[in-house]
Design an enzyme around this catalytic site. Structure first.
Site, PDB file in Angstrom:
ATOM      1  N   SER A  30      31.146  44.055  49.277  1.00  0.00           N
ATOM      2  CA  SER A  30      31.026  43.156  48.137  1.00  0.00           C
ATOM      3  C   SER A  30      29.594  42.620  48.026  1.00  0.00           C
ATOM      4  O   SER A  30      28.664  43.403  47.849  1.00  0.00           O
ATOM      5  CB  SER A  30      32.069  42.047  48.240  1.00  0.00           C
ATOM      6  OG  SER A  30      32.218  41.382  46.997  1.00  0.00           O
ATOM      7  N   ASP A  95      40.096  48.065  41.745  1.00  0.00           N
ATOM      8  CA  ASP A  95      39.156  46.984  42.083  1.00  0.00           C
ATOM      9  C   ASP A  95      38.294  46.665  40.855  1.00  0.00           C
ATOM     10  O   ASP A  95      37.542  47.507  40.384  1.00  0.00           O
ATOM     11  CB  ASP A  95      38.272  47.397  43.256  1.00  0.00           C
ATOM     12  CG  ASP A  95      37.395  46.274  43.784  1.00  0.00           C
ATOM     13  OD1 ASP A  95      37.137  45.310  43.045  1.00  0.00           O
ATOM     14  OD2 ASP A  95      36.961  46.376  44.943  1.00  0.00           O
ATOM     15  N   HIS A 107      40.343  44.309  45.692  1.00  0.00           N
ATOM     16  CA  HIS A 107      39.032  44.041  46.281  1.00  0.00           C
ATOM     17  C   HIS A 107      39.145  43.600  47.746  1.00  0.00           C
ATOM     18  O   HIS A 107      38.142  43.551  48.452  1.00  0.00           O
ATOM     19  CB  HIS A 107      38.272  42.989  45.464  1.00  0.00           C
ATOM     20  CG  HIS A 107      36.822  42.901  45.804  1.00  0.00           C
ATOM     21  ND1 HIS A 107      35.951  43.955  45.631  1.00  0.00           N
ATOM     22  CD2 HIS A 107      36.084  41.900  46.330  1.00  0.00           C
ATOM     23  CE1 HIS A 107      34.743  43.597  46.032  1.00  0.00           C
ATOM     24  NE2 HIS A 107      34.785  42.349  46.464  1.00  0.00           N
TER      25      HIS A 107
END
Length: 125
Positions: A30, A95, A107
């Site tokens: 991320s 996601d 996610h």
């Protein structure tokens, strides 16, 4: 992102000096993927204030780059070409952060990709 890239680059420089034959796997999930992009000099990320890039003499010592749930992927950015053949990008189905999906829970499902990431890395070491 700037503090993260500075920390990542400082650690790689330290380890490179301590062990001249060491090669590196840079991984980010991320926002951590954004930190890796900063260290590699990806596009617009490289120009953000305070972002620190790896020195050129360490480029070839990066054996593998692993990106999980990379938010830059959703806007079409990837690592600089010199890293593309050693980069594994993992985006879970659905996601919204990396793939434009509609399942926010996707996610958080990157544990399913560990085996693939290990295999990808092992093939390049």
């Amino acid at each position: 992102m700037s503090a993260g890239s500075a920390d990542l680059v400082a650690h790689v420089i330290y380890r490179a000096a301590a062990c001249p034959a060491e090669r590196f796997i840079l991984a980010g999930y991320s926002l951590g993927a954004g930190v890796v992009h900063g260290a590699l000099g990806t596009g617009i990320v490289a120009g953000l204030p305070g972002v620190v890039q790896l020195p050129g003499d360490l480029v070839d010592r990066v054996a593998v780059v692993l990106l999980f749930g990379d938010p830059l992927r959703s806007i079409g950015w990837s690592v600089p070409d010199r890293y593309s053949d050693r980069t594994g990008e993992f985006c879970a189905a659905g996601d919204p952060v990396c793939g434009g999906g509609t399942d926010p829970g996707a996610h958080a499902r990157y544990g399913d990709f560990i085996g693939a990431a290990v295999g990808f890395s092992a093939a390049r070491l």
